[in-house]
Scaffold this active site. Structure first.
Site, short mmCIF file in Angstrom:
data_model
loop_
_atom_site.label_atom_id
_atom_site.label_comp_id
_atom_site.label_asym_id
_atom_site.label_seq_id
_atom_site.Cartn_x
_atom_site.Cartn_y
_atom_site.Cartn_z
N LYS A 36 44.20 -19.12 10.69
CA LYS A 36 42.86 -19.29 10.13
C LYS A 36 42.66 -20.75 9.75
CE LYS A 36 41.59 -17.93 5.76
NZ LYS A 36 40.78 -18.97 5.12
N ASP A 63 36.99 -19.96 9.68
CA ASP A 63 36.47 -19.37 8.44
C ASP A 63 35.51 -20.36 7.77
OD1 ASP A 63 36.15 -17.93 6.07
OD2 ASP A 63 38.13 -18.45 5.30
N LEU A 64 34.30 -20.49 8.33
CA LEU A 64 33.35 -21.46 7.78
C LEU A 64 32.20 -20.78 7.03
CD1 LEU A 64 33.24 -24.18 10.61
CD2 LEU A 64 34.66 -24.09 8.57
N LYS A 65 32.13 -19.48 7.05
CA LYS A 65 31.16 -18.71 6.24
C LYS A 65 29.75 -19.32 6.32
CE LYS A 65 34.64 -17.29 2.80
NZ LYS A 65 35.78 -18.17 3.10
N ASP A 68 22.54 -19.84 6.48
CA ASP A 68 21.40 -20.75 6.65
C ASP A 68 20.29 -19.94 7.32
OD1 ASP A 68 19.82 -23.16 7.10
OD2 ASP A 68 21.70 -24.28 6.97
N THR A 72 19.58 -21.70 12.79
CA THR A 72 20.66 -22.65 12.50
C THR A 72 22.01 -21.96 12.55
OG1 THR A 72 19.17 -23.96 11.16
CG2 THR A 72 21.52 -24.25 10.74
N THR A 122 35.04 -12.89 -3.72
CA THR A 122 35.84 -12.22 -4.76
C THR A 122 35.90 -13.05 -6.04
OG1 THR A 122 37.78 -13.11 -3.67
CG2 THR A 122 37.30 -10.79 -3.28
N GLN A 192 46.22 -15.85 -6.98
CA GLN A 192 45.50 -14.62 -6.66
C GLN A 192 45.64 -13.66 -7.84
OE1 GLN A 192 43.66 -14.20 -4.11
NE2 GLN A 192 44.45 -15.29 -2.31
N ARG A 213 50.11 -18.80 1.55
CA ARG A 213 51.31 -19.39 0.97
C ARG A 213 52.60 -18.59 1.10
NH1 ARG A 213 47.81 -20.69 -4.18
NH2 ARG A 213 46.78 -18.88 -3.25
O1 C5P Z 1 47.79 -18.56 0.12
P1 C5P Z 1 46.99 -17.29 0.10
O2 C5P Z 1 47.70 -16.13 0.80
O3 C5P Z 1 46.51 -16.93 -1.28
O4 C5P Z 1 45.71 -17.64 0.99
C1 C5P Z 1 44.68 -16.73 1.19
C2 C5P Z 1 43.63 -17.29 2.08
O5 C5P Z 1 42.54 -16.38 2.09
C3 C5P Z 1 43.06 -18.65 1.66
O6 C5P Z 1 42.66 -19.34 2.84
C4 C5P Z 1 41.85 -18.27 0.84
O7 C5P Z 1 40.86 -19.24 0.86
C5 C5P Z 1 41.38 -17.02 1.58
N1 C5P Z 1 40.57 -16.11 0.76
C6 C5P Z 1 41.03 -15.53 -0.41
N2 C5P Z 1 40.24 -14.67 -1.11
C7 C5P Z 1 39.01 -14.41 -0.68
C8 C5P Z 1 38.53 -14.96 0.49
C9 C5P Z 1 39.35 -15.82 1.20
O8 C5P Z 1 42.17 -15.77 -0.80
N3 C5P Z 1 38.28 -13.56 -1.35
#
Ligand code: C5P
Length: 236
Positions: A36, A63-65, A68, A72, A122, A192, A213
């Site tokens: 991603k 993942d640019l969400k 607009d 666009t 979230t 998280q 991570r």
């Molecule tokens: O390192 P980790 O496993 O926490 O990364 C989770 C990935 O998922 C990151 O790229 C984070 O931006 C993305 N993400 C998230 N929670 C969300 C939406 C996206 O952790 N609600």
């Protein structure tokens, strides 16, 4: 862009620099995970990160969400698909016409990129929703926007594992549920708040797992990925 790759794992390459992202990608096996690319990496590197990852054999979730006006967003989604990405996303809050325009653009060009939606971030809690004028419980707003996304032709949504079970009931098994916040049994939660193990998330109805991570900061990323694969095999 639909592929036969049979793994739910998507590894988040959350790095500010191209060389760092590629150094990690080179340690991963493109037959056992997708990757991603998010806003920071893409904004710093531009499309060359996509070319480089495709060159290494990876399927990429961009993942640019996008959010607009319909024309666009349709153009942005088309540009992502022209770069050959496997998956791209938009905000469901952009509304039905925005999502339909994006989907129609991909269909018109016969581009197979998976188009999914983000429902409620979230990071948004009940009070945050009220502040932006949404007087609903977060979960019911998630369900509402997921239904709208499905009606607008989205292939699925990004959602927490906690939401996945409710969305399986609302939107069915085939609707993709791409779930971050995954932590293997023996790893740190980092920042998280509510994490689930890979097995728990799949049991809850997730179809794809975004893992950052626990893999990218492991001394041996492929060994960490293999641990997740084992957890998935044991719980399936
Ligand atoms: O390192 P980790 O496993 O926490 O990364 C989770 C990935 O998922 C990151 O790229 C984070 O931006 C993305 N993400 C998230 N929670 C969300 C939406 C996206 O952790 N609600």
């Amino acid at each position: 862009m639909s592929s036969d790759l049979d793994t739910p794992l998507i590894i988040a390459l959350d790095y500010p620099r191209l060389d760092q992202a590629l150094a990690m990608a080179e340690r991963l096996d493109p037959s056992r995970c997708r990757v991603k690319v998010g806003k920071e990496l893409f904004t710093r590197t531009g499309p060359r990160v996509l070319e480089a990852l495709h060159g290494l054999g990876f399927e990429v979730f961009l993942d640019l969400k996008f959010h607009d006006i319909p024309n666009t967003v349709a153009g942005a989604v088309e540009a992502a698909a022209d770069h050959g990405v496997w998956m791209v996303n938009v905000h469901a809050g952009g509304g039905r016409r925005m999502m339909e325009a994006a989907r129609e653009r991909l269909e018109r060009r016969r581009l197979g990129t998976h188009l999914i939606a983000v429902t409620v971030l979230t990071s948004m809690e009940r009070d945050d929703l009220i502040e932006v004028g949404v007087e609903a419980e977060p979960l019911s707003q998630v369900e509402r926007l997921a239904r709208l996304a499905q009606q607008s032709g989205m292939a699925g949504v990004v959602c927490s594992a906690q939401e996945a079970a409710a969305l399986r009931a609302t939107c069915g098994d085939d609707f993709l549920k791409v779930t971050p916040g995954i932590r293997p049994r023996a790893s740190s939660a980092d920042d998280q708040r509510r994490t689930l193990t890979p097995g728990e998330a799949m049991a809850a109805g997730s179809t794809h797992l975004v893992v950052g991570r626990p893999v990218t900061q492991a001394p041996d990323p492929m060994a960490a990925l293999a641990t997740i694969e084992r957890e998935l095999a044991e719980s399936s």
